[in-house]
Write a protein that holds these residues in place. Structure first.
Motif, PDB file in Angstrom:
ATOM      1  N   VAL A 127       1.197  -1.495  -0.063  1.00  0.00           N
ATOM      2  CA  VAL A 127      -0.247  -0.033  -0.133  1.00  0.00           C
ATOM      3  C   VAL A 127       1.306   1.119   0.321  1.00  0.00           C
ATOM      4  O   VAL A 127       1.904   2.150   1.113  1.00  0.00           O
ATOM      5  N   ILE A 128       1.392   2.274  -0.964  1.00  0.00           N
ATOM      6  CA  ILE A 128       2.131   3.096  -1.218  1.00  0.00           C
ATOM      7  C   ILE A 128       1.195   4.456  -1.382  1.00  0.00           C
ATOM      8  O   ILE A 128       0.097   4.812  -1.801  1.00  0.00           O
ATOM      9  N   ALA A 129       1.744   5.104  -0.559  1.00  0.00           N
ATOM     10  CA  ALA A 129       0.719   6.491   0.591  1.00  0.00           C
ATOM     11  C   ALA A 129      -0.887   6.654  -0.163  1.00  0.00           C
ATOM     12  O   ALA A 129      -1.263   7.136  -0.435  1.00  0.00           O
ATOM     13  N   LEU A 130      -1.546   5.305   0.792  1.00  0.00           N
ATOM     14  CA  LEU A 130      -2.953   4.992   0.580  1.00  0.00           C
ATOM     15  C   LEU A 130      -3.918   6.097  -0.178  1.00  0.00           C
ATOM     16  O   LEU A 130      -4.630   5.950  -0.586  1.00  0.00           O
ATOM     17  N   GLN A 131      -2.826   5.617  -1.259  1.00  0.00           N
ATOM     18  CA  GLN A 131      -3.305   5.952  -3.463  1.00  0.00           C
ATOM     19  C   GLN A 131      -3.166   4.702  -3.865  1.00  0.00           C
ATOM     20  O   GLN A 131      -3.570   4.752  -4.901  1.00  0.00           O
ATOM     21  N   THR A 132      -2.410   3.636  -4.116  1.00  0.00           N
ATOM     22  CA  THR A 132      -1.811   2.611  -4.952  1.00  0.00           C
ATOM     23  C   THR A 132      -1.812   1.327  -3.960  1.00  0.00           C
ATOM     24  O   THR A 132      -1.064   1.501  -3.200  1.00  0.00           O
ATOM     25  N   ILE A 133      -2.304   0.269  -4.265  1.00  0.00           N
ATOM     26  CA  ILE A 133      -2.413  -1.152  -4.260  1.00  0.00           C
ATOM     27  C   ILE A 133      -1.323  -1.957  -4.703  1.00  0.00           C
ATOM     28  O   ILE A 133      -2.067  -2.218  -6.092  1.00  0.00           O
ATOM     29  N   VAL A 134      -0.462  -2.755  -5.084  1.00  0.00           N
ATOM     30  CA  VAL A 134       0.044  -3.270  -5.318  1.00  0.00           C
ATOM     31  C   VAL A 134       0.441  -4.582  -4.960  1.00  0.00           C
ATOM     32  O   VAL A 134       0.753  -4.617  -4.075  1.00  0.00           O
ATOM     33  N   MET A 135      -0.218  -6.463  -5.731  1.00  0.00           N
ATOM     34  CA  MET A 135      -0.673  -7.185  -5.730  1.00  0.00           C
ATOM     35  C   MET A 135       1.043  -8.297  -6.315  1.00  0.00           C
ATOM     36  O   MET A 135       0.715  -8.606  -7.005  1.00  0.00           O
ATOM     37  N   GLY A 136       1.164  -9.174  -5.507  1.00  0.00           N
ATOM     38  CA  GLY A 136       1.730 -10.138  -6.239  1.00  0.00           C
ATOM     39  C   GLY A 136       1.992 -10.912  -5.518  1.00  0.00           C
ATOM     40  O   GLY A 136       1.333 -11.412  -4.605  1.00  0.00           O
ATOM     41  N   GLY A 137       2.636 -12.324  -5.711  1.00  0.00           N
ATOM     42  CA  GLY A 137       2.268 -13.716  -5.419  1.00  0.00           C
ATOM     43  C   GLY A 137       1.906 -14.786  -6.285  1.00  0.00           C
ATOM     44  O   GLY A 137       1.865 -15.156  -7.578  1.00  0.00           O
ATOM     45  N   GLY A 138       0.563 -14.955  -5.315  1.00  0.00           N
ATOM     46  CA  GLY A 138      -0.112 -16.745  -5.996  1.00  0.00           C
ATOM     47  C   GLY A 138       0.260 -18.112  -5.937  1.00  0.00           C
ATOM     48  O   GLY A 138       0.293 -17.879  -4.113  1.00  0.00           O
ATOM     49  N   VAL A 139      -0.812 -19.001  -6.214  1.00  0.00           N
ATOM     50  CA  VAL A 139      -1.592 -19.626  -5.725  1.00  0.00           C
ATOM     51  C   VAL A 139      -0.854 -20.744  -6.238  1.00  0.00           C
ATOM     52  O   VAL A 139      -0.926 -20.884  -7.569  1.00  0.00           O
ATOM     53  N   GLU A 140      -0.675 -21.944  -5.333  1.00  0.00           N
ATOM     54  CA  GLU A 140       0.094 -23.560  -6.523  1.00  0.00           C
ATOM     55  C   GLU A 140      -0.482 -24.897  -5.600  1.00  0.00           C
ATOM     56  O   GLU A 140      -0.382 -24.372  -4.115  1.00  0.00           O
ATOM     57  N   GLY A 141      -0.390 -25.451  -6.070  1.00  0.00           N
ATOM     58  CA  GLY A 141      -0.416 -27.022  -5.469  1.00  0.00           C
ATOM     59  C   GLY A 141      -1.846 -27.731  -5.929  1.00  0.00           C
ATOM     60  O   GLY A 141      -2.075 -28.003  -7.270  1.00  0.00           O
ATOM     61  N   LYS A 142      -2.506 -28.257  -5.403  1.00  0.00           N
ATOM     62  CA  LYS A 142      -3.679 -29.290  -6.462  1.00  0.00           C
ATOM     63  C   LYS A 142      -4.764 -29.592  -5.074  1.00  0.00           C
ATOM     64  O   LYS A 142      -4.028 -30.103  -3.539  1.00  0.00           O
ATOM     65  N   VAL A 143      -5.947 -29.972  -5.411  1.00  0.00           N
ATOM     66  CA  VAL A 143      -6.633 -29.995  -4.731  1.00  0.00           C
ATOM     67  C   VAL A 143      -8.013 -31.284  -5.146  1.00  0.00           C
ATOM     68  O   VAL A 143      -7.760 -31.436  -6.675  1.00  0.00           O
ATOM     69  N   LYS A 144      -8.730 -32.215  -4.228  1.00  0.00           N
ATOM     70  CA  LYS A 144      -9.386 -33.435  -4.940  1.00  0.00           C
ATOM     71  C   LYS A 144     -10.896 -31.999  -4.259  1.00  0.00           C
ATOM     72  O   LYS A 144     -10.950 -30.900  -3.496  1.00  0.00           O
ATOM     73  N   TRP A 145     -11.998 -31.886  -6.108  1.00  0.00           N
ATOM     74  CA  TRP A 145     -12.950 -31.483  -5.840  1.00  0.00           C
ATOM     75  C   TRP A 145     -14.203 -32.667  -5.941  1.00  0.00           C
ATOM     76  O   TRP A 145     -14.036 -33.193  -7.051  1.00  0.00           O
ATOM     77  N   GLN A 146     -15.283 -32.125  -5.641  1.00  0.00           N
ATOM     78  CA  GLN A 146     -16.211 -32.996  -5.640  1.00  0.00           C
ATOM     79  C   GLN A 146     -17.147 -31.727  -6.336  1.00  0.00           C
ATOM     80  O   GLN A 146     -17.745 -30.212  -5.633  1.00  0.00           O
ATOM     81  N   LEU A 147     -18.404 -32.278  -7.276  1.00  0.00           N
ATOM     82  CA  LEU A 147     -19.213 -30.873  -8.185  1.00  0.00           C
ATOM     83  C   LEU A 147     -20.695 -32.158  -8.401  1.00  0.00           C
ATOM     84  O   LEU A 147     -20.822 -32.250  -9.152  1.00  0.00           O
ATOM     85  N   GLU A 148     -21.635 -31.904  -7.931  1.00  0.00           N
ATOM     86  CA  GLU A 148     -22.157 -32.638  -7.733  1.00  0.00           C
ATOM     87  C   GLU A 148     -22.314 -33.597  -7.933  1.00  0.00           C
ATOM     88  O   GLU A 148     -21.535 -34.591  -7.207  1.00  0.00           O
ATOM     89  N   ASP A 149     -21.873 -34.827  -8.936  1.00  0.00           N
ATOM     90  CA  ASP A 149     -22.525 -36.309  -8.844  1.00  0.00           C
ATOM     91  C   ASP A 149     -20.871 -37.181  -9.294  1.00  0.00           C
ATOM     92  O   ASP A 149     -20.581 -37.442  -9.831  1.00  0.00           O
ATOM     93  N   ARG A 150     -19.786 -35.359  -9.784  1.00  0.00           N
ATOM     94  CA  ARG A 150     -18.794 -35.985 -10.431  1.00  0.00           C
ATOM     95  C   ARG A 150     -17.767 -35.869  -9.446  1.00  0.00           C
ATOM     96  O   ARG A 150     -17.712 -34.822  -8.695  1.00  0.00           O
ATOM     97  N   SER A 151     -15.957 -35.766  -9.487  1.00  0.00           N
ATOM     98  CA  SER A 151     -15.551 -35.361  -8.093  1.00  0.00           C
ATOM     99  C   SER A 151     -13.651 -35.528  -9.474  1.00  0.00           C
ATOM    100  O   SER A 151     -13.963 -36.520 -10.148  1.00  0.00           O
TER     101      SER A 151
END
Length: 195
Positions: A127-151
């Motif tokens: 957060v720069i001078a309460l005027q600008t927000i710069v975001m970086g990074g990310g998300v990585e990995g693996k999950v198991k999912w279920q959607l209705e009768d599918r997985s």
């Protein structure tokens, strides 16, 4: 069977396998998520688990279980740091997120997500001078999912690169967001969609 017949049969088999490998993913499992569903899954994770650092985050180690919006929970283990330098405040989050029976919703789709084994979140927010927000990074990995009768399983690698201009409080402007791979699809999630 003559040697010539065996060679012709083998050549035909190799050609068939090569054509199948080069086609429109004929070996994809029936249950695989579409690109639209993969984006909805990522939206449900980012919005439901609030992965971006918030104003109310206290610096220090984190080892908590948070309830998911529609049931289940997610274990979050990591660290939060806050470093003020001149007119800039930098918040950083490094965490491993392991959902268990975590029910989330995105784009009117309800998913149940479990760690396979987990997601790694690395985020920085300047957060720069309460005027600008710069975001970086990310998300990585693996999950198991279920959607209705599918997985199935879903690997993700989604770097974050975004900026928000707050110089006009009545008309803030944001650009960028997440862009990468989700469940085998190229997806983008604009930062304006992230709470």
């Amino acid at each position: 069977m003559s040697a010539r017949t065996r060679q012709t049969t083998l050549s035909g088999l190799v050609l068939t396998v090569m054509l199948a490998a080069c086609g429109d993913d004929p070996v994809d499992p029936v249950d695989a998520l579409t690109k639209t569903e993969a984006l909805a899954l990522f939206k449900s994770i980012t919005e439901g688990l609030e992965l971006l650092p918030g104003d109310d985050m206290e610096p220090g180690p984190v080892d908590i279980a948070v309830p998911c919006p529609l049931g289940g929970q997610a274990k979050i283990v990591g660290t939060i740091t806050v470093n003020p330098v001149a007119d800039t405040i930098r918040q950083e989050v490094e965490a491993v997120v392991t959902p268990t029976g975590c029910k989330l919703s995105g784009d009117a789709m309800t998913f149940t997500v479990d760690g396979d084994p987990s997601m790694r979140v690395e985020m920085s927010v300047d957060v720069i001078a309460l005027q600008t927000i710069v975001m970086g990074g990310g998300v990585e990995g693996k999950v198991k999912w279920q959607l209705e009768d599918r997985s199935g399983e879903c690997a993700m690698d989604l770097p974050l690169d975004a900026t928000a201009d707050l110089s006009d409080p009545t008309n803030p402007k944001a650009t960028g967001g997440y862009k990468g791979k989700m469940c085998g699809h190229d997806i983008e999630l604009d930062v304006t969609l992230i709470d």
